[in-house]
Design an enzyme around this catalytic site. Structure first.
Site, PDB file in Angstrom:
ATOM      1  N   HIS A   1       1.022  -1.053   0.317  1.00 23.43           N
ATOM      2  CA  HIS A   1      -0.259  -0.295  -0.298  1.00 23.43           C
ATOM      3  C   HIS A   1       1.059   1.113   0.082  1.00 23.43           C
ATOM      4  O   HIS A   1       0.704   1.946  -0.719  1.00 23.43           O
ATOM      5  CB  HIS A   1      -1.137  -0.191   1.612  1.00 23.43           C
TER       6      HIS A   1
ATOM      7  N   CYS B   1      -0.600  -5.387 -17.980  1.00 21.24           N
ATOM      8  CA  CYS B   1      -1.352  -4.573 -16.992  1.00 21.24           C
ATOM      9  C   CYS B   1      -0.146  -4.467 -15.864  1.00 21.24           C
ATOM     10  O   CYS B   1      -0.132  -3.582 -14.818  1.00 21.24           O
ATOM     11  CB  CYS B   1      -2.668  -4.221 -16.290  1.00 21.24           C
TER      12      CYS B   1
END
Length: 759
Positions: free
Chosen positions: A364, A677
């Site tokens: 994160h 991606c």
């Protein structure tokens, strides 16, 4: 011996320095083996010698003075052979080397075992006895086990420079040290360290010294008074709920805080020069270890009480320091495990870099670093982070390097690199409004991966054509519970509106692996092969349907939504997911009256099984997106977040190239739209490789887009195809990378990819 081993491992893990680790080893191993001598010799890289670092039984003054060449003496022989040596008449062996200062002539029995870490011999553990005998097989096995346990601590000490410091006492040396981590957000950051410490963690307190012992003693007294006040207040508040015996624990705590013997030890450490935090932590940890070693279960359990008391007082000491010490002008935030909460008290405008001991490039905080444009390094496992508070640090987010206390020459080099990157960014900005076209006219679509509002703004600034991957789990991380459907609608609507009419590909909740929600913990022995991605969504249709409904509702009137399903490994789970999406669509249109345009549905190809089912999957969806990060780690059986095997993770591995070729060929055969991606798409060299394989839709972080666009605009597809054709004949990832570097070695291209190479 098993009990002795457990005790040794526990003591080593709680030791505060390398010297303490070595003392524990020689004392406890000697005692467990009832030997006359136990010594540790460690290899000093600076003069290529094995140095006597610690001993029990030889003369103490010989420590640091006895130095043996790589093959000198029995120690050198053990190291060279990389296996134990067990002798009953060591002094008769032809390799025996006598050092008068050690006083070892009277010892005959010898058992030496190498200390090996990741195939490198770090040193040798030696046991000696006066009697002439061979050590028993179980004794030899015990020593080998101890060495295996010790190797990690020694390797860490070598990486942090503690080993060099201990080996070169009194010698002139540079304090500059470089550490390696995982490059997670590009850029060069230079600033002074602010520690994101866990409040009240005794083990994370560095050894710090102060010239003002009076001020430190005053801090200690304030913290003790505050802790006692807390105890009294807490006790009064629980009087009606606890028995008198249980309430007595609070009085025990208060008496401990008034205990002159205990507090006297801390005051003595502070008077000797330590800070209040350092003195308190060292004394309390010593008492915790003492209680944990006791035989009596009741007394052993009191270690937890002592530890809790220590944490409470330390918390006040840490708060006191934060209030009195100003933050530096340029901050490098460093911690064992950074989280979004650690940014709460840091002015982001002054944040020059972030470094975390734990975590990966997909953590994160790594994503936040990329979104904010802050150079970030994760997984710097050997960084002695508690010792760095206030020190100058250089963060190289391109290569994953962290340099502590840099020399003037090194600092000048990195300041120069900062200037170069700034000038390059100014040049690349000119490309933002132009399409990406190769020299021979091949048009490529460059999309972005997003998850935060800041990334969306940067994506539009660099001219992204669409969103190839919106990580819907990111908003979930910033909460204390699952967001409601209406809350999700608001979040997704903003993202879709920001890019309308350009497509936005929203990946459904992808948690598990190294991404666990704080309010939905997943404890597994092997999380990357466990409950994650679409598997969780199908097991919790309530969560999945709520998210799909929110996406569909958010798209009303914008009609630019695409839905992407992660971690698809078989056709049945894909069909189950598609059925649930149809159900949500029908509920909203037929039952609730929403006017919706059916979104395109896609599946991620990131599991090896999916590579061989591309046709079956491609016939059932509108598009496919290749996740090269997971695909690479699954193909190579390498956890990319594990520093022990991180060097084996290669996105240019021939097996990965062949898998990407197979995916593209099979997707084309069923006419299914295809994109990439993963991080490979955002690597300029990787983008050329993908172009050569026939991929023309690449999605990447916004910070990488212009660099990749510039690269692809200066090569031809024909050249890229020729490079891939040659690469397919190679058998090694490094050979593939070197081929691309060599063939693309042009001034205008090297400036685009050189900073990203971990050379």
């Amino acid at each position: 011996m098993l009990a002795s081993l457990r005790s040794i491992v526990h003591e080593v893990n709680s030791a505060r320095s390398l010297a303490e680790v070595l003392d524990i080893i020689v004392q406890q191993v000697r005692e467990a083996m009832q030997a006359g001598v136990c010594s540790v010799y460690l290899f000093d890289d600076s003069d290529q010698r094995y140095v006597l670092m610690a001993t029990q039984g030889l003369r103490p003054e010989s420590v640091g003075k006895v130095r043996l060449a790589p093959r000198e003496g029995l120690v050198g022989l053990v190291a060279a052979r990389e296996e134990p040596l067990n002798l009953e008449n060591a002094d008769q062996h032809p390799s025996f080397a006598f050092f008068e200062e050690t006083g070892e002539r009277r010892f005959h029995s010898f058992l030496g075992a190498p200390i090996i870490h990741h195939r490198k011999v770090l040193g040798v553990l030696v046991l000696q006895q006066e009697t002439q005998r061979r050590f028993h097989a179980e004794e030899e096995a015990f020593v080998v086990t101890v060495c295996a346990q010790l190797s990690g601590a020694i390797a860490h000490a070598e990486a942090t420079g503690a080993l060099r410091e201990l080996a070169q006492r009194g010698r002139g040396r540079s304090r500059e040290t470089a550490f390696s981590g995982i490059p997670s957000a590009p850029g060069i950051g230079i600033g002074r360290v602010v520690l994101a410490t866990q409040e009240g963690n005794l083990g994370s307190v560095p050894e710090r010294y102060s010239d003002d012992s009076s001020a430190e003693l005053l801090r200690l007294q304030r913290a003790l008074d505050a802790a006692k006040k807390d105890m009294r207040k807490l006790g009064r508040g629980l009087e009606a709920k606890l028995s008198s015996e249980e309430l007595g624990l609070f009085e025990v705590y208060i008496r401990l805080l008034d205990d002159r013997a205990l507090i006297g030890e801390v005051e003595q450490a502070i008077t000797a020069g330590q800070t209040a935090q350092s003195g308190w932590a060292s004394v309390m940890q010593r008492h915790v270890r003492t209680f944990r070693k006791m035989d009596d279960p009741y007394l052993r359990d009191r270690a937890a009480d002592i530890n809790d008391l220590g944490r409470r007082v330390l918390g006040y000491l840490q708060r006191d320091r934060r209030e009195t010490v100003p933050l530096p002008r340029r901050i490098v935030l460093v911690g064992e495990e950074l989280s979004a909460a650690t940014l709460a008290d840091i002015p982001v405008a002054r944040l020059a870099g972030m470094v975390s001991v734990r975590g990966s490039s997909n953590s994160h905080m790594a994503i936040i670093g990329r979104a904010l444009g802050i150079p970030t390094v994760m997984g710097a496992v050997d960084l002695p982070w508690p010792e760095l508070d206030g020190h100058e640090l250089i963060v190289d987010g391109f290569r994953g390097d962290v340099i502590t206390q840099p020399s003037r020459a090194v600092r000048r080099t990195y300041v120069g690199r900062q200037r170069e990157e700034k000038l390059l960014a100014q040049d690349l900005a000119k490309l933002s409004g132009h399409p990406c076209v190769t020299l021979d006219g091949q048009r490529l679509a460059l999309w972005v991966n997003t998850g935060l509002r800041q990334e969306s703004r940067l994506s539009q600034k660099v001219g992204a054509e669409a969103v190839g991957l919106y990580r819907t789990e990111i908003p979930f991380f910033a909460r204390n519970s699952f967001p409601t459907e209406d809350e999700q609608v608001a979040t997704y609507r903003q993202q879709l509106r920001d890019f309308a009419p350009r497509p936005v590909t929203m990946r459904t909740l992808d948690i598990g692996g190294d991404k666990a929600l704080p309010y939905f913990p997943i404890e597994e022995a092997n999380p990357f092969l466990g409950w994650r991605g679409i598997r969780i969504s199908l097991d919790h249709p309530d969560i999945f349907l709520t998210q799909i409904r929110a996406m569909l509702r958010a798209s009303v009137g914008l009609d630019n939504l695409r839905i992407l399903l992660p971690m698809i490994s078989n056709v049945p789970e894909l069909e189950q997911a598609l059925a649930l999406i149809d159900r949500a669509y029908n509920e909203l249109t037929a039952e609730e009256g929403y006017r919706l345009v059916p979104p395109k549905i896609g599946a991620m190809i990131e599991v090896p099984a999916a590579v061989y089912q591309v046709r079956d999957i491609g016939r059932r969806v509108d598009f496919l997106s290749v996740g090269t990060n997971d695909l690479t780690q699954y193909l190579l059986a390498v956890d990319r977040n594990n520093p022990r095997v991180a060097s084996l993770y290669h996105t240019m591995h021939p097996a990965v190239l062949r898998a990407l070729q197979t995916i593209r060929e099979k997707a084309s055969s069923v006419g299914c739209e295809l994109s990439v991606c993963g991080e490979l798409a955002g690597d300029p060299l990787g983008a050329v490789l993908l172009l050569g394989l026939g991929y023309t839709n690449l999605s990447m972080s916004a910070s990488s887009l212009l660099r990749v666009k510039s690269m692809l605009s200066q090569v031809s597809q024909e050249e890229a195809r020729a490079l891939v054709k040659r690469a397919m004949r190679l058998s090694d990832a490094e050979q593939v990378r070197e081929l691309f570097i060599r063939r693309l070695d042009r001034p205008q291209l090297t400036k685009l990819y050189r900073p990203l190479l971990n050379l």
